[in-house]
Design an enzyme around this catalytic site. Structure first.
Site, PDB file in Angstrom:
ATOM      1  N   GLY A  90      -8.192   2.198  71.159  1.00 25.09           N
ATOM      2  CA  GLY A  90      -8.798   2.845  69.744  1.00 25.09           C
ATOM      3  C   GLY A  90     -10.327   2.562  69.961  1.00 25.09           C
ATOM      4  O   GLY A  90     -10.943   1.944  71.062  1.00 25.09           O
ATOM      5  N   ASN A  91     -11.115   2.871  68.714  1.00 20.42           N
ATOM      6  CA  ASN A  91     -12.383   2.859  68.573  1.00 20.42           C
ATOM      7  C   ASN A  91     -12.653   2.291  67.068  1.00 20.42           C
ATOM      8  O   ASN A  91     -11.568   2.284  66.386  1.00 20.42           O
ATOM      9  CB  ASN A  91     -13.053   3.903  68.801  1.00 20.42           C
ATOM     10  CG  ASN A  91     -12.400   5.146  67.922  1.00 20.42           C
ATOM     11  OD1 ASN A  91     -12.619   5.195  66.939  1.00 20.42           O
ATOM     12  ND2 ASN A  91     -12.148   6.311  69.003  1.00 20.42           N
ATOM     13  N   ARG A  92     -13.768   2.192  66.698  1.00 19.78           N
ATOM     14  CA  ARG A  92     -14.205   1.638  65.512  1.00 19.78           C
ATOM     15  C   ARG A  92     -14.354   2.327  64.439  1.00 19.78           C
ATOM     16  O   ARG A  92     -14.761   2.307  63.129  1.00 19.78           O
ATOM     17  CB  ARG A  92     -15.497   0.652  65.722  1.00 19.78           C
ATOM     18  CG  ARG A  92     -15.224  -0.530  66.395  1.00 19.78           C
ATOM     19  CD  ARG A  92     -16.747  -1.337  66.637  1.00 19.78           C
ATOM     20  NE  ARG A  92     -17.458  -1.462  65.415  1.00 19.78           N
ATOM     21  CZ  ARG A  92     -18.616  -1.556  65.334  1.00 19.78           C
ATOM     22  NH1 ARG A  92     -19.322  -1.656  66.454  1.00 19.78           N
ATOM     23  NH2 ARG A  92     -19.097  -2.107  64.046  1.00 19.78           N
ATOM     24  N   SER A  93     -13.930   3.840  64.653  1.00 17.22           N
ATOM     25  CA  SER A  93     -14.164   4.870  63.408  1.00 17.22           C
ATOM     26  C   SER A  93     -13.673   4.493  62.370  1.00 17.22           C
ATOM     27  O   SER A  93     -12.368   4.382  62.660  1.00 17.22           O
ATOM     28  CB  SER A  93     -14.235   6.164  64.202  1.00 17.22           C
ATOM     29  OG  SER A  93     -14.157   7.108  63.023  1.00 17.22           O
ATOM     30  N   ALA A 107     -13.765  10.387  66.036  1.00 17.08           N
ATOM     31  CA  ALA A 107     -14.134   9.596  67.228  1.00 17.08           C
ATOM     32  C   ALA A 107     -12.920   9.871  68.206  1.00 17.08           C
ATOM     33  O   ALA A 107     -11.945   9.027  68.139  1.00 17.08           O
ATOM     34  CB  ALA A 107     -14.471   8.403  66.860  1.00 17.08           C
TER      35      ALA A 107
END
Length: 403
Positions: free
Chosen positions: A209-212, A277
């Protein structure tokens, strides 16, 4: 408190209990808040509650503290007036210039932005008299929010629910930042916004995943809805954000699900904003069982590219459709974030691209945002740091001018 001076009007509806939460949010943000309830509002929430949370006296009539002339001075000195909830009766009295209590008198003397957050049963909201009053107030420059849909008093469900106090507080901040941020210039338009970070499964437990947080996409959807648009929000993983009022939300998880949902939603849309994102890569294979931690290192993770949703949307766009992309960039040896943003705009072929420089507490997981808005026509506008709703309003300005 030396912050902006806000008058919080509270009309007599069951949603008045939510005004205490809104009051808390406003005061904790540094605003000096004076609560002006109607007499019927005090049947739902006592004056002591408002006085304790605001630190200021609560009065309903124009004959209290006569030497200070509060029915004139409060409106004159305010930086913002918020009425939440605004009942059908309160909207009618405000539209027709009544001044039979302290709240409506203050509305007549206020020369600052005025924000009404309606709350009433669906039949009352949809009645022609209420809609005429809303149109009249908007024509005079007031902001009348579209209500949320959901559970009302008793078992009734439908449009007319008070928007979440956090949402009202966000829009109140926006009007203090930019009083003209919510015109009805998107009325009759349909827009699609994507938000949040996709999650690419690795095994039944783990994902990439990512930090969005999804805050920027939600702000875009929220502002568009309050500027009159019919909004579809395709939401991946978010930081437990409440659904924006008057917005249709479609939930997705992975990039593949995001692609399918976006391709379906954009048919017939006037504008598309791809602010999600989306993960660039996903694991080539999904493990059937949880990958165990053994005595040896696991096999290397093999990745494969995800589809480029933005380019696909651009390639299949309908005539007249405006498409906006987002680019989270960092500088490197080849150039700064803006340099990479310009190159991405050329590659993607969208009409507008918002470039955010990320890292060091910027853009992701924070309430504020800044960046640049690049146009395919060669235009470049710097977006000064402010709330994510403020950035959203600037994006919709550019979209509206191109529609």
């Amino acid at each position: 408190m030396n912050g902006p001076r806000v008058l919080l009007g509270v009309a007599g509806g069951i949603a008045a209990y939510k005004s205490a939460e809104l009051l808390r949010r406003l005061t904790e943000s540094g605003h000096s808040v004076r609560v002006l309830p109607t007499a019927s509002a005090l049947e739902f929430v006592g004056a002591a509650t408002f006085e304790a949370l605001s630190g200021q006296p609560v009065q309903t009539g124009v004959f209290a503290d006569v030497p200070a002339v509060p029915h004139v001075k409060l409106g004159q000195e305010a930086d913002l007036v918020v009425v939440a909830p605004a009942t059908a009766d309160l909207l009618a009295r405000a539209a027709h210039g009544r001044a039979d209590d302290l709240l409506t008198a203050s509305l007549l003397t206020a020369r600052c932005p005025v924000l009404f957050a309606p709350a009433m049963h669906t039949e009352m909201w949809e009645h022609a008299a209420t809609q005429d009053n809303v149109a009249l107030l908007r024509s005079r420059g007031s902001v009348v929010l579209e209500p949320a849909s959901g559970r009302l008093t008793g078992k009734d469900t439908g449009p007319g629910r008070l928007p979440d106090p956090a949402e009202i507080a966000e829009l109140a901040r926006l009007l203090l930042e930019r009083p003209d941020a919510l015109p009805q210039d998107l009325a009759g338009r349909r827009v699609v916004v994507s938000a949040g970070g996709t999650r690419e499964p690795l095994d039944p437990v783990r994902f990439l995943g990512n930090r969005s947080s999804g805050r920027q996409g939600y702000a875009l959807a929220r502002v568009a809805a309050q500027r009159g648009a019919a909004v579809t929000l395709v939401a991946a993983h978010t930081a437990e954000l409440g659904d924006p009022a008057a917005v249709d939300v479609v939930r997705v998880g992975s990039a593949a699900q995001m692609r399918d949902a976006m391709l379906a939603a954009v048919k017939g849309a006037d504008a598309v904003v791809m602010s999600a994102a989306v993960a660039d890569f996903r694991p080539s294979a999904l493990a059937e069982h949880k990958i165990k931690k053994g005595s040896t290192d696991p096999d290397p993770l093999v990745l494969t590219k995800n589809p480029d949703i933005l380019r696909e949307l651009v390639g299949g766009r309908e005539p007249g459709q405006v498409i906006v992309g987002f680019a989270a960039e960092t500088g490197d040896a080849d150039g700064d974030a803006l340099h990479h943003g310009r190159a991405k705009l050329a590659r993607k072929g969208c009409d507008l691209l918002v470039v955010n420089a990320v890292g060091d507490g910027r853009a992701f997981e924070v309430p504020d945002n800044a960046g640049w808005l690049l146009g395919a026509d060669g235009s470049e506008v710097e977006l000064a740091n402010g709330s994510k709703a403020l950035l959203a309003s600037r994006v919709w300005d550019a979209v509206a001018s191109r529609l």
